[in-house]
Structure formats: C-alpha cells, structure tokens
Scaffold this active site. Sequence first.
Site, PDB file in Angstrom:
ATOM      1  CG  ASP A  15       3.062  -7.460  -4.405  1.00 28.50           C
ATOM      2  OD1 ASP A  15       3.476  -6.774  -5.081  1.00 28.50           O
ATOM      3  OD2 ASP A  15       3.481  -8.774  -4.133  1.00 28.50           O
ATOM      4  CG  HIS A  32       2.958   2.659  -9.156  1.00 36.90           C
ATOM      5  ND1 HIS A  32       2.794   1.492  -8.216  1.00 36.90           N
ATOM      6  CD2 HIS A  32       4.255   2.786  -9.501  1.00 36.90           C
ATOM      7  CE1 HIS A  32       4.332   1.087  -8.055  1.00 36.90           C
ATOM      8  NE2 HIS A  32       5.040   1.540  -8.850  1.00 36.90           N
ATOM      9  CG  LEU A 126     -14.765   2.333   4.786  1.00 38.18           C
ATOM     10  CD1 LEU A 126     -14.617   0.802   5.225  1.00 38.18           C
ATOM     11  CD2 LEU A 126     -14.465   2.492   3.121  1.00 38.18           C
TER      12      LEU A 126
END
Length: 240
Positions: A15, A32, A126
């Site tokens: 956020d 972004h 991962l």
Amino acid sequence: MKDLGELQHMAIIMDGNGRWATLRNLPRALGHRAGAEAVRRCIKAAFHHGIPWLTLYAFSSENWKRSEEEVIALTGLLQYYVRHELANLHKEGVKIHIIGDISRFGVSLQHELLTAQKLTQHNQNLNLVLALSYGGRDELVQATRNIGKEIEAGLIKSEDISESLFRRYLFTASMPDPDLIVRTSGECRLSNFLLWQSAYAEFVFLDVLWPDFNEHNFEQALKIFSRRERRFGRRPEVRA
C-alpha cells in the site's frame, strides 16, 4: 532474532504507491512503477531470509473501481512485469501461483499469467503467490457457491461441511495459511485480503510507503514477528 523456522508464509499488502507519487507531484502510474521496483527488493529479501512462501496483494478486486486511466496503468505494468521478470524468476527457482479472478483481465494478460504458472510449476526455491483481481469476500462466496453445487449434485452432504472441506474450495487450497501479514503505508486494516486464511496470522503495520520498502523494512517486520508469542487461540501458560 529468534529462529524463524515457524515462519513459513509471509503475506504483504503493498500500500502507498499513489501517495508516494502524490507527495512527489508525480502521476500515480509512476508510483505503481516505483512499487514494482519494491517487489524486486522484497523477493530478494525473501530469498535471503529463506521464507518458503511469499504472497503479494498486487491487484485487489476493488482496484477495478479506480479511474480507467489508473486501471490501464496497473494492468499494463503487471503485464510488463510478468513479461520481463519471468525468465529471471524462473532461473532463480521461483514457483508462481496466481489467486483471484483473472478472467477480468484481457486475454493477453491472462495468457501470460497462466504461462508463468505453467513454466515455473516445478520450481522449489520460493513460492511466490500473486493475488490479482483478488477479494477475500468474493473468494468465500465462490467457495460457498461451489459447495452448494456439489450438494445439489449429490456429491457431498451438508453435514459433511467442515473447516477442512471448506478449505479445499478456496483459491489457496494447496497453500499454508499466512503466519505473518504485513501492510505498508501506516494503514491498519486487511482491505478484504485473505479473510479466512488470516485467522491466526500475526499482523505488522509499517509506516513506510510501498515504493520505499526495502530489505531493512523486511527485516523490521521479521524482528517484530520474532517477538510475538503465537497462541492459536490457546491461553498462555501460567508459570510457577
């Protein structure tokens, strides 16, 4: 810091991209883009600390309510990121999982997301879970609807419904629940993220905007988690 062996799954609500851009008098799209750089740092930190599962809340179902310009920028950046980072992620042994309703994306982006999952399906270093067009309430509604269909078809009975059965109908059916959920930007809410799965997660809220997130912030979250006593609903032990 104590042993983090019990930390198998870390989830992050990324956020602050828009505020980061606003503070710099920049278009939100550039916020972004800066956030995408933070994603790279975050994945690197997860590798460094040996976190097996990392979930990133990259595009919420509510993001579709934003301006058309911002949605186009977000989806375009997502496609660019997948297209240009996939080879490196695959080389690093990252297995990509997608949760959410990706049918709302364009055909081209859907194809690239499904290709990323297929290409990396055997990787083991991962597990990177991307929550895309994801909403926790929608996930629960879809799970309930699918269970209802199977009851109507006579495949299961209503008395068969249990937590373990319900879990099988979630997007995250094959994944461990998150042990730690981190949210950046100083906001202290879940925002419709992993509502079922977060029942016993630890929460850490960091006062840093996502584009500024770095390995120091990652370690800060781990240190806070390491000081928590996880009870899973049990009473604390009384010592003599």
